[in-house]
Design an enzyme around this catalytic site. Structure first.
Site, PDB file in Angstrom:
ATOM      1  N   CYS B 177       0.950  -1.526  -0.150  1.00 52.36           N
ATOM      2  CA  CYS B 177       0.089  -0.009   0.129  1.00 52.36           C
ATOM      3  C   CYS B 177       0.808   1.392  -0.078  1.00 52.36           C
ATOM      4  O   CYS B 177       0.913   2.100  -0.611  1.00 52.36           O
ATOM      5  CB  CYS B 177      -0.976  -0.062   1.320  1.00 52.36           C
ATOM      6  SG  CYS B 177      -2.073  -1.598   1.126  1.00 52.36           S
ATOM      7  N   HIS B 181       1.063   4.900  -1.721  1.00 48.52           N
ATOM      8  CA  HIS B 181       0.265   6.034  -0.694  1.00 48.52           C
ATOM      9  C   HIS B 181       1.189   6.274   0.403  1.00 48.52           C
ATOM     10  O   HIS B 181       0.754   6.628   1.487  1.00 48.52           O
ATOM     11  CB  HIS B 181      -1.019   5.531  -0.082  1.00 48.52           C
ATOM     12  CG  HIS B 181      -2.384   5.079  -1.207  1.00 48.52           C
ATOM     13  ND1 HIS B 181      -3.004   6.355  -1.611  1.00 48.52           N
ATOM     14  CD2 HIS B 181      -2.771   3.854  -1.571  1.00 48.52           C
ATOM     15  CE1 HIS B 181      -3.313   5.785  -2.252  1.00 48.52           C
ATOM     16  NE2 HIS B 181      -3.461   4.519  -2.370  1.00 48.52           N
ATOM     17  N   ARG B 225     -13.517  -0.942  -1.981  1.00 48.74           N
ATOM     18  CA  ARG B 225     -11.978  -0.048  -1.934  1.00 48.74           C
ATOM     19  C   ARG B 225     -10.804  -1.114  -1.500  1.00 48.74           C
ATOM     20  O   ARG B 225      -9.892  -1.178  -2.584  1.00 48.74           O
ATOM     21  CB  ARG B 225     -12.577   1.169  -1.475  1.00 48.74           C
ATOM     22  CG  ARG B 225     -11.166   1.630  -1.435  1.00 48.74           C
ATOM     23  CD  ARG B 225     -10.292   2.762  -3.167  1.00 48.74           C
ATOM     24  NE  ARG B 225     -10.190   1.498  -3.403  1.00 48.74           N
ATOM     25  CZ  ARG B 225      -9.775   1.533  -4.773  1.00 48.74           C
ATOM     26  NH1 ARG B 225     -10.194   2.497  -5.593  1.00 48.74           N
ATOM     27  NH2 ARG B 225      -9.402   1.363  -4.975  1.00 48.74           N
ATOM     28  N   CYS B 229      -7.649  -2.792  -3.955  1.00 46.54           N
ATOM     29  CA  CYS B 229      -6.334  -2.060  -4.056  1.00 46.54           C
ATOM     30  C   CYS B 229      -5.387  -3.019  -4.151  1.00 46.54           C
ATOM     31  O   CYS B 229      -4.484  -3.258  -4.735  1.00 46.54           O
ATOM     32  CB  CYS B 229      -6.227  -1.727  -2.793  1.00 46.54           C
ATOM     33  SG  CYS B 229      -6.892   0.051  -2.264  1.00 46.54           S
TER      34      CYS B 229
END
Lengths: 211, 268
Positions: B177, B181, B225, B229
């Protein structure tokens, strides 16, 4: 010869494992890993589940949140450098037009049951997701540095060409735990495809350098 | 709205694909589009549907969900979403809005788990009750601050698990992630990326879900969501309501705490 190569590989990788194991067993890490592994659908085939396996570099990068201490960093870079393989004909610069296509392709490799890629879908380098390249493409990302005029700025000497090939093949050989994938190591791109992207970056006729 | 929508969609589509339009104006077009929809978000229809599903007696036990405890007591929905996930003593589990909702549909209404979760997200022509209910529950926290301090030991543990997963790299692209991000002011292609390790970034992301996604023509929940991802990371598919996805939510909601909810949102 074969024996000495294997020995070399062992020497290169052994210190990595030693470093990882010398850390006191972190309870939450073991729990978190178990929870993570147990969170996937049982009907994922095992060859999909293998994608969750971590090599030593992934494990160390995760452990240090992508900022490993100098010693670990150096060990990772050394081991990753040793992984780089070259095309059989030894030619590291290909066709920039092919490279241009690969740089724009962001599909391929998606699995799962909701929205997988259709079988045989082309995998690209997806360079534009993170890098600015040719001037005419304005839809570029900024996770990586701008590579516009890559060859114009650096030239296209043998040294630059080899560096460019090596960096795409295994980015972690130069910058441990970088965001950039190890395209060659994972066979995401073939050595030949990498030579095309090298050409896209360094060829004076490529729109990366010409425009 | 129905007449304006296709024209604006076309403009946004052109802006993204066109080479002549500079990225600045593309982003402006998207911002304009969001603004136009701000007082007519398609998700609001789903909120109404969710309210009706919440209040209507249904299932083998012919019960409504009005006695469902989303963390603040039976039937108390105001601000509940903004304080989830949380630890529930009755199940001895940290649950997010979706796992708690499914728990209520099974325990109060008598539905089978497999039946209620089969259509956990909508597809064209197949609506999802869960999407509607979550949109309704989310709306009841609109204007309230996200508040997930993760003080209970089980919540604290899940926050740590979520953080571990956030930084865990694997797969044929070495993704985690964090690689997309974990930094401020980055984009992938033209899409702005939030830095989910900061309150501002996580706040921006977490305060606007559930969200109507223009590119999907549907409302997405946080489970939807995050599971997508993981698809983008080229990983295998997580189970719906799995602990990994709940743990990530605890980590992100904890980081986002203090941010005012603006839900349902509208996104690309």
């Amino acid at each position: 010869m074969k024996h000495s190569l294997i020995a070399l590989a062992l020497i290169t990788f052994a210190p990595l494992s030693a470093l990882a194991q010398s850390k006191p067993a972190d309870d939450i890490t073991a729990q978190a890993e178990q929870i993570f592994r147990g969170s996937f659908r049982e009907d994922n085939p095992s060859y999909w589940m293998q994608r969750l396996d971590q090599d030593e570099t992934m494990r160390l990068c995760s452990q240090f949140k992508d900022h490993p201490p100098t010693k670990v960093r150096q060990k990772i870079e050394k081991a990753e450098m040793a992984s780089i393989r070259y095309p059989v004909d030894g030619k590291l610069i290909g066709d920039w037009k092919e490279g241009e296509k690969l740089a724009a392709v962001g599909t391929g490799g998606h699995i799962g049951f909701i929205q997988p890629d259709p079988p045989g879908r082309v995998r690209g380098g997806n360079c534009y997701a993170c890098h600015q390249l040719a001037e005419k493409e304005v839809a570029y990302g900024t996770i990586g540095p701008s590579l516009q005029h890559f060859g114009k700025l650096r030239g296209n000497t043998e040294q630059i060409i080899k560096y460019t090939y090596d960096k795409i093949y295994n980015s972690n050989a130069f910058n441990a735990c970088t965001n950039m994938p190890r395209f060659g190591l994972h066979n995401w791109l073939t050595p030949e495809q990498i030579t095309h992207i090298v050409a896209f970056l360094v060829d004076p006729e490529s729109p990366v350098n010409k425009d | 709205m129905s007449t304006r929508l296709p024209a604006v969609l076309a403009a946004v589509g052109f802006g993204l694909a066109g080479t002549a339009i500079a990225q600045g104006s593309t982003m402006d077009e998207i911002a304009k589009y969001r603004e136009m929809l701000a007082d007519g978000n398609p998700a609001e229809l789903l909120e109404l549907k969710g309210e009706s599903l919440w209040k209507t007696p249904r299932g083998p036990k012919n019960a409504s969900l009005e006695q469902c405890d989303m963390g603040l007591g039976p039937g108390k929905l105001d601000g509940a979403y903004a304080q989830l996930p949380r630890y529930f003593a009755d199940t001895r589990k940290v649950m997010d809005v979706e796992s708690r909702l499914v728990h209520c549909m099974v325990s109060l209404q008598g539905f089978q788990y497999e039946d209620v979760t089969r259509q956990w997200f909508s597809r064209p022509g197949k609506e999802s009750e869960i999407e509607a209910l979550v949109t309704y529950i989310g709306g009841k926290s609109n204007g309230m601050k996200i508040d997930v301090p993760a003080r209970h030991p089980e919540e604290a543990r899940m926050a740590k698990v979520g953080e571990y997963i956030f930084y865990r790299r694997s797969g044929p692209q070495d993704f985690s992630c964090a690689i997309c991000h974990g930094q401020d002011d980055k984009r992938i292609r033209l899409q702005d990326l939030g830095n989910l390790t900061t309150q501002a970034g996580a706040g921006m992301a977490m305060s606007t879900w559930p969200s109507y996604r223009v590119s999907q023509g549907a409302v997405w929940t946080m489970q939807r969501r995050l599971i997508d991802c993981m698809r983008q990371a080229r990983w295998p598919e997580p189970k719906y309501l799995s602990d990994s996805v709940i743990a990530l939510q605890v980590y992100l909601q904890k980081t986002a705490s203090g941010t005012v909810m603006q839900t349902p949102g509208i996104k690309r």
